[in-house]
Each structure stands twice: as C-alpha cells, then as structure tokens.
Design a protein around this motif. Structure first.
Motif, PDB file in Angstrom:
ATOM      1  N   LEU A  36       0.829  -1.211   0.000  1.00 37.43           N
ATOM      2  CA  LEU A  36       0.000   0.000   0.000  1.00 37.43           C
ATOM      3  C   LEU A  36       0.863   1.260   0.000  1.00 37.43           C
ATOM      4  CD1 LEU A  36      -2.808  -0.901   2.581  1.00 37.43           C
ATOM      5  CD2 LEU A  36      -3.070  -0.650   0.109  1.00 37.43           C
ATOM      6  N   SER A  37       1.961   1.246   0.748  1.00 32.77           N
ATOM      7  CA  SER A  37       2.826   2.426   0.841  1.00 32.77           C
ATOM      8  C   SER A  37       3.521   2.752  -0.479  1.00 32.77           C
ATOM      9  CB  SER A  37       3.860   2.242   1.951  1.00 32.77           C
ATOM     10  OG  SER A  37       4.652   1.096   1.692  1.00 32.77           O
ATOM     11  N   ASP A  38       3.527   1.819  -1.434  1.00 34.61           N
ATOM     12  CA  ASP A  38       4.138   2.066  -2.744  1.00 34.61           C
ATOM     13  C   ASP A  38       3.198   2.792  -3.704  1.00 34.61           C
ATOM     14  OD1 ASP A  38       6.531   0.703  -2.044  1.00 34.61           O
ATOM     15  OD2 ASP A  38       5.544  -1.214  -2.435  1.00 34.61           O
ATOM     16  N   ILE A  39       1.923   2.892  -3.357  1.00 35.65           N
ATOM     17  CA  ILE A  39       0.943   3.542  -4.239  1.00 35.65           C
ATOM     18  C   ILE A  39       1.117   5.051  -4.174  1.00 35.65           C
ATOM     19  CG2 ILE A  39      -1.517   3.953  -4.658  1.00 35.65           C
ATOM     20  CD1 ILE A  39      -2.071   1.172  -3.570  1.00 35.65           C
ATOM     21  N   LYS A  40       1.236   5.656  -5.347  1.00 30.28           N
ATOM     22  CA  LYS A  40       1.341   7.119  -5.436  1.00 30.28           C
ATOM     23  C   LYS A  40      -0.074   7.701  -5.504  1.00 30.28           C
ATOM     24  CE  LYS A  40       5.923   7.211  -6.164  1.00 30.28           C
ATOM     25  NZ  LYS A  40       6.290   5.965  -5.508  1.00 30.28           N
ATOM     26  N   LEU A  41      -0.375   8.596  -4.564  1.00 31.57           N
ATOM     27  CA  LEU A  41      -1.694   9.220  -4.501  1.00 31.57           C
ATOM     28  C   LEU A  41      -1.601  10.692  -4.858  1.00 31.57           C
ATOM     29  CD1 LEU A  41      -3.045   7.735  -1.159  1.00 31.57           C
ATOM     30  CD2 LEU A  41      -3.710   7.084  -3.461  1.00 31.57           C
ATOM     31  N   PRO A  42      -2.691  11.278  -5.330  1.00 27.54           N
ATOM     32  CA  PRO A  42      -2.682  12.727  -5.555  1.00 27.54           C
ATOM     33  C   PRO A  42      -2.564  13.462  -4.222  1.00 27.54           C
ATOM     34  CG  PRO A  42      -4.868  11.803  -5.979  1.00 27.54           C
ATOM     35  CD  PRO A  42      -3.957  10.654  -5.699  1.00 27.54           C
ATOM     36  N   LYS A  43      -2.078  14.676  -4.288  1.00 25.51           N
ATOM     37  CA  LYS A  43      -1.923  15.505  -3.087  1.00 25.51           C
ATOM     38  C   LYS A  43      -3.269  15.613  -2.367  1.00 25.51           C
ATOM     39  CE  LYS A  43      -0.386  20.058  -1.620  1.00 25.51           C
ATOM     40  NZ  LYS A  43       0.023  21.386  -2.012  1.00 25.51           N
ATOM     41  N   GLY A  44      -3.235  15.443  -1.050  1.00 25.94           N
ATOM     42  CA  GLY A  44      -4.443  15.572  -0.239  1.00 25.94           C
ATOM     43  C   GLY A  44      -5.173  14.266   0.005  1.00 25.94           C
ATOM     44  N   GLY A  94      -0.462   2.497  11.094  1.00 26.69           N
ATOM     45  CA  GLY A  94       0.895   2.047  11.367  1.00 26.69           C
ATOM     46  C   GLY A  94       1.410   1.057  10.337  1.00 26.69           C
ATOM     47  N   GLY A  95       2.699   0.724  10.466  1.00 28.73           N
ATOM     48  CA  GLY A  95       3.386  -0.136   9.515  1.00 28.73           C
ATOM     49  C   GLY A  95       2.813  -1.538   9.402  1.00 28.73           C
ATOM     50  N   ASP A  96       2.220  -2.040  10.475  1.00 23.81           N
ATOM     51  CA  ASP A  96       1.645  -3.391  10.436  1.00 23.81           C
ATOM     52  C   ASP A  96       0.482  -3.487   9.453  1.00 23.81           C
ATOM     53  OD1 ASP A  96       3.441  -4.202  12.321  1.00 23.81           O
ATOM     54  OD2 ASP A  96       2.052  -4.061  14.009  1.00 23.81           O
ATOM     55  N   TYR A  97      -0.058  -2.356   9.043  1.00 26.85           N
ATOM     56  CA  TYR A  97      -1.208  -2.347   8.143  1.00 26.85           C
ATOM     57  C   TYR A  97      -0.805  -2.063   6.693  1.00 26.85           C
ATOM     58  CZ  TYR A  97      -3.949  -2.504  12.369  1.00 26.85           C
ATOM     59  OH  TYR A  97      -4.498  -2.896  13.564  1.00 26.85           O
ATOM     60  N   ASP A  98       0.503  -2.059   6.423  1.00 21.69           N
ATOM     61  CA  ASP A  98       1.002  -1.836   5.063  1.00 21.69           C
ATOM     62  C   ASP A  98       0.901  -3.144   4.284  1.00 21.69           C
ATOM     63  OD1 ASP A  98       2.080  -0.706   2.835  1.00 21.69           O
ATOM     64  OD2 ASP A  98       4.118  -0.523   3.635  1.00 21.69           O
ATOM     65  N   GLN A  99      -0.296  -3.443   3.837  1.00 19.89           N
ATOM     66  CA  GLN A  99      -0.599  -4.734   3.225  1.00 19.89           C
ATOM     67  C   GLN A  99      -0.080  -4.826   1.796  1.00 19.89           C
ATOM     68  OE1 GLN A  99      -4.757  -4.217   3.535  1.00 19.89           O
ATOM     69  NE2 GLN A  99      -4.887  -4.832   5.671  1.00 19.89           N
TER      70      GLN A  99
END
Length: 196
Positions: free
Chosen positions: A163-171, A180-185
C-alpha cells in the motif's frame, strides 16, 4: 468523468412499498443521507435501467455523482449498493451528500499498469497475483481520484507491491497506513512459476 442520475423524492417507505416500486414501476428505492449540517435522510427512487448502466462503470464508487432530485442537483457519493444474488438487479442504493470542506472515505479501484510487458513476467517467467483491487482512501472531494495506478514494470520476480508504494494525488491518504506499519498490506506480487 461526470455522472448525473435523476431521482424523485418518495414518501412511501418500508419493505412492501420497496417491492412494489421494483416490481411494478421498474424503480429502485434509495436513500440520501445527510452531512455535517445534519440534514435528514431523504428516501428516493431512481430508474433501474439508468442506475444499472452507470453502476457497471469501474469508477462508479469513486466518482462524485450529480444526483438530480426533482430538479435540484446534489453532489453525492455511493456508500452502499444492494444487488440481487442471482439476477442482474439492483435492490437498493445508499447515497451520501458531499460537502466540499468535509473529508470523505471512499474505496478507489486500483488500475495495474504494464502487467504483460514487465520483464519479470515477459522474460523472467513470473506470474502476477493481485491481493487487492481497491484501496480505502480519505480525502476532500476535490482531491478524489477515480482510480489509483500501480505500475508493475520494475517489480522483480518475488517482488511485492505494498500500500505504501501507491502514489496518490496531493491531499489523499490511504486509511490503513494511518494505523501504522503493520497495516502496510500487499497489493500485488510476482511469483515464480512452479518448476522454475
């Protein structure tokens, strides 16, 4: 993408009234929930054929719709849709009013790019597996993306996209990452084919 749906206010509520609407008039019962100003929920009806057509678009749940209620337009998002388990029939829809200054929580579809052309699959013999096809985000209505991209081009065999690798638009923020990090599926993986 702009989607407009026409709706009418209804006064008759309950299971019997909803069944009659669906069976006799080809209408779908719906409800429009309030916003921070505590507007009361408004029972509605919509044409089944119109609703079914737009509900089949990929971005139906991640688009701010224009709901035209007896001539007055309201920006809304779809919060829930109930479908018949065996027929291609919508039974009920829940809409939520959108206010420009209020955060919304929406499931946004993930669009995977370069799956067939990434080296891990094309020459490395890997196979892509999707763990998720949508992601829950929080944002203001103006920042709502119709979908998010996950580019598989540089993911190696054995690689994992989180999930942390997904680029999202600002905001826009992924709700799970706020926990937290444990939820970075994992969103997608590339595994080696058996026997490789």
């Amino acid at each position: 993408m702009s989607i407009t749906l026409n709706a009418q206010k209804r006064s008759d509520t309950g299971k019997g009234a909803s069944r009659r609407l669906r069976r006799e008039a080809g209408l779908v019962p719906a409800i429009l929930f309030g916003d921070a100003s505590n507007k009361k929920p408004q029972p509605l009806t919509l044409e089944h054929k119109d609703l079914l057509k737009v509900s089949e678009t990929l971005t139906f749940f991640s688009t701010i719709l224009n709901l035209n209620i007896d001539g007055d337009s309201e920006p809304v998002i779809v919060k829930d849709i109930q479908r018949h388990p065996a027929k291609q029939e919508i039974l009920h829809v829940d809409f939520m009013r959108v206010v420009d200054t209020n955060l919304i929580r929406v499931l946004v579809p993930i669009k995977f790019l370069n799956e067939g052309s990434c080296p891990a699959v094309k020459t490395g013999g890997g196979r892509i597996s999707h763990q998720q096809t949508e992601v829950a985000i929080t944002c203001l209505p103006v920042d709502l993306p119709e979908y998010v991209h996950v580019d598989m081009m540089d993911v190696p065999v054995g690689g994992i996209v989180h999930l942390s690798d997904i680029k999202l638009p600002k905001g826009a923020h992924i709700r799970a990452l706020n926990l937290g990090g444990d939820y970075d599926q994992a969103v997608a993986t590339i595994t080696a084919k058996r026997g490789s």
